[in-house]
Design an enzyme around this catalytic site. Sequence first.
Site, PDB file in Angstrom:
ATOM      1  N   HIS A  86      24.785 -11.086   2.762  1.00 28.55           N
ATOM      2  CA  HIS A  86      23.405 -11.212   2.290  1.00 28.55           C
ATOM      3  C   HIS A  86      23.262 -10.860   0.809  1.00 28.55           C
ATOM      4  O   HIS A  86      22.277 -11.225   0.184  1.00 28.55           O
ATOM      5  CB  HIS A  86      22.415 -10.448   3.188  1.00 28.55           C
ATOM      6  N   ASP A 221      28.774  -9.215   8.115  1.00 31.01           N
ATOM      7  CA  ASP A 221      28.018  -9.335   6.865  1.00 31.01           C
ATOM      8  C   ASP A 221      28.881  -9.026   5.642  1.00 31.01           C
ATOM      9  O   ASP A 221      28.748  -7.978   5.018  1.00 31.01           O
ATOM     10  CB  ASP A 221      26.810  -8.385   6.929  1.00 31.01           C
ATOM     11  N   SER A 651      23.648  -1.750   0.307  1.00 31.73           N
ATOM     12  CA  SER A 651      24.312  -2.882   0.946  1.00 31.73           C
ATOM     13  C   SER A 651      25.537  -3.282   0.150  1.00 31.73           C
ATOM     14  O   SER A 651      25.470  -3.402  -1.068  1.00 31.73           O
ATOM     15  CB  SER A 651      23.367  -4.074   1.039  1.00 31.73           C
TER      16      SER A 651
HETATM   17  N1  ARG Z   1      18.183  -5.136   6.489  1.00 37.70           N
HETATM   18  C1  ARG Z   1      19.279  -5.371   5.580  1.00 37.70           C
HETATM   19  C2  ARG Z   1      18.861  -5.012   4.144  1.00 37.70           C
HETATM   20  O1  ARG Z   1      17.802  -4.486   3.939  1.00 37.70           O
HETATM   21  C3  ARG Z   1      19.811  -6.766   5.673  1.00 37.70           C
HETATM   22  C4  ARG Z   1      18.898  -7.821   5.163  1.00 37.70           C
HETATM   23  C5  ARG Z   1      19.442  -9.222   5.205  1.00 37.70           C
HETATM   24  N2  ARG Z   1      19.380  -9.833   6.519  1.00 37.70           N
HETATM   25  C6  ARG Z   1      18.296 -10.486   7.043  1.00 37.70           C
HETATM   26  N3  ARG Z   1      18.398 -10.977   8.258  1.00 37.70           N
HETATM   27  N4  ARG Z   1      17.169 -10.663   6.411  1.00 37.70           N
HETATM   28  O2  ARG Z   1      19.244  -5.569   3.149  1.00 37.70           O
HETATM   29  N1  ASP Z   2      20.208  -3.777   4.008  1.00 43.45           N
HETATM   30  C1  ASP Z   2      19.995  -2.877   2.887  1.00 43.45           C
HETATM   31  C2  ASP Z   2      20.510  -3.429   1.565  1.00 43.45           C
HETATM   32  O1  ASP Z   2      20.583  -4.620   1.366  1.00 43.45           O
HETATM   33  C3  ASP Z   2      20.591  -1.535   3.194  1.00 43.45           C
HETATM   34  C4  ASP Z   2      19.598  -0.641   3.856  1.00 43.45           C
HETATM   35  O2  ASP Z   2      18.401  -0.756   3.556  1.00 43.45           O
HETATM   36  O3  ASP Z   2      20.022   0.203   4.636  1.00 43.45           O
HETATM   37  O4  ASP Z   2      20.747  -2.731   0.623  1.00 43.45           O
END
Ligand code: ARG
Ligand code: ASP
Length: 717
Positions: A86, A221, A651
């Site tokens: 991502h 990921d 991330s």
């Molecule tokens: N929650 C994670 C972060 O904040 C992954 C986000 C990307 N994935 C998604 N399905 N939107 O970055």
């Molecule tokens: N998914 C988040 C990021 O892209 C990481 C988190 O918020 O724990 O940095």
Amino acid sequence: MGKFRLLLLGVLLHVFVGAMANEGMWIPTLLKKYNIEEMQQMGFRLSADDVYSINHNSMKDAVVLFGRGCTGELVSNQGLLLTNHHCGYSQIQSHSSLENDYLTDGFWAKSKDEELSNPGLEVRFLDRMEDVSAQVFAGTDSLKEAEKQSAMAENIQLIEKEAKIDDRFDAVVKPIFKGNQYFLYVYKVYRDVRLVGAPPSAIGKFGGDTDNWMWPRHTGDFSIFRVYADKNNEPADYSPDNVPYTPKKFFPISLKGVQPEDFVLIFGFPGTTNEYLPSDAVELLMQQSNPDRIKIRSRKLDILRSQMEADPKVRIQYASKYASTSNSWKRWQGEIRGLKRMNALDMKHRFERDFENWYQQSEALTHRYAGVLPAFEKLYTELRPYDRAYNYYSEIVFRGTDIWTLANQLPRNKGAWSAASAEAQQKLKQKLRTAIKNHFKNYHQATDEQVFVALMRMLKADLDASFLPESFRTLLEKYPDEKLLKKVYRKSLLTDQSKLTALIDQLDGKQIERLQKDPLVALYDQLRGYFLSNIERPYREINLEIGKQQKTYMAGIMAMKEGQALYPDANLTLRVAYGKVEGYKPADGVVYKHYTTLKGIIEKDNPEIYDYDVPQHLRDLYDAKDFGRYGDDDRMPVAFTASVHTTGGNSGSPAINANGELIGINFDRCWEGTMSDIMFDPDQCRNIMVDIRYVLFLIDKFAGAGYLLDEMKLVTE
Ligand code: ARG
Ligand code: ASP
């Protein structure tokens, strides 16, 4: 007796270790002072110098700020870098077309010649960091607030300028502890970063938004890039003559896997946390700011979802927009839930009573701190209506609809245009052409029109009339939806790519006038103008005052906790966080293990559901149990959790074991712990990492790109 004492010591030690909270994102230069002892008690076998040193190579030389908001780590002496799928998403998307759909099929460069360059993508290595508080505050003591601010800004500029020796470097001074201290960060910025490999989205985004922020998780990921340098190993713009960068340090990769209680270190760039807010701020967040933003985005996401389901082309166009809109939307919900469950407000109130009791012990302290909490109460009450208006405008006008995001980028200032040099004008035109092209690539008019109407109605319905220009209110009262679209949206030049591009090609004062008169642009400008003078200004002024109080409050907290380790809120600078591998109990009667396996992917497999459509080759590998040296007996590990305090920006961060070897790549947090940006609960807060063995398995067995492993240093003993 001796044996008994040893046993007792063991029990005590265990209690001590077990009671240790894993909260905190620590400053790498202060590990020696605050953390290293605890880290070693928890199992870490290296020294503080091994993590951060400017005198010899250390882990920090293998960690980068990737792009504008992720972390990456070096894993070979030829600049090979790992981050999340991502995090590389927009690069992967930008190289994708219908013929070469790397998002769907994945991408693997078979040799360095096939690696893909990414203009604009940079990685930053931290060269050094230091406390520059004294220089920032120099000569500002006796100044009044406004003058103080500008004198400090001047000092900061000077420090940054001096530190930025040449254009290989970037230097920034950032406040920590709410402006009670300042740190200088000097980065070496590498500008040629190429895409090497990415799994298909069906792996890299497996579970999609459904599983996002949740455990158990099965997302692969990760993506792979390579950093390039000039012949002297120095930063350079993209050139075919550039060579792979030789890092000062890269991470060896452990194939040994993880066990519960194992020490884990996350080294990366956490973006924003707010752990020292007063109760009034947390209350506003829980009762108004989050619910408002959730409500607006829910409406938008509903529309996007139904349009995406109806048309595969729209699904591709809006995939990335949907994901980014839904990511925070979901987190805000988890945050409210987690804060309620923790009784966060009670905890804040209790802390504030302790604070009062503390400063009341002396007159001097009372004099300094007694005004802070009452000031917060008053200021947050004042802020409340503006906070709502601010969130509505930013969610609806400034990022709600595609067409207004485009409008925002178009020039409206005739004076600025004619004052610009011919060269600057050409540059701007080129930038606009690219922006227009990118906009239309992912624009579906019928979808955006629906979002437009729905959100405008919401803006009108939910905001007090005093926060909206009169003309806007009359417009919405006068016309029903269809008429509104006809009168405003469909009359706009901005819906027509060729006309708009032609206008930009001939851009001059007259064309800028045409833009100003465009019905959509004009409405946008009206709202924006109204926002700036009636909402943004008071909002900013109140927040400035809040910031001042927050600085005093923080200073008080630091004085109250003198001698105890305290960490500053995240600010997108390099931090060390650590904890141990462990699962958790999310609800009564439920226990979550600390890891997931490929079996779970097969269990979720469903070709009918986009988020769970497992690639056939992965199914085959599972059926054949062909896990190579990456499996754990007959299981193929996929992801695992630990009790490490992380946030957005972490991330892509390396998850490092007690020996300093890479065991995973951080990518998310668990649902029950998403309030950790505001308050950390060691019981419920878990970060999620993809197991490095799954990454290697995918590269080798799934993608047949095992040659990439030849440059890595794999550790099996
Ligand atoms: N929650 C994670 C972060 O904040 C992954 C986000 C990307 N994935 C998604 N399905 N939107 O970055
Ligand atoms: N998914 C988040 C990021 O892209 C990481 C988190 O918020 O724990 O940095």
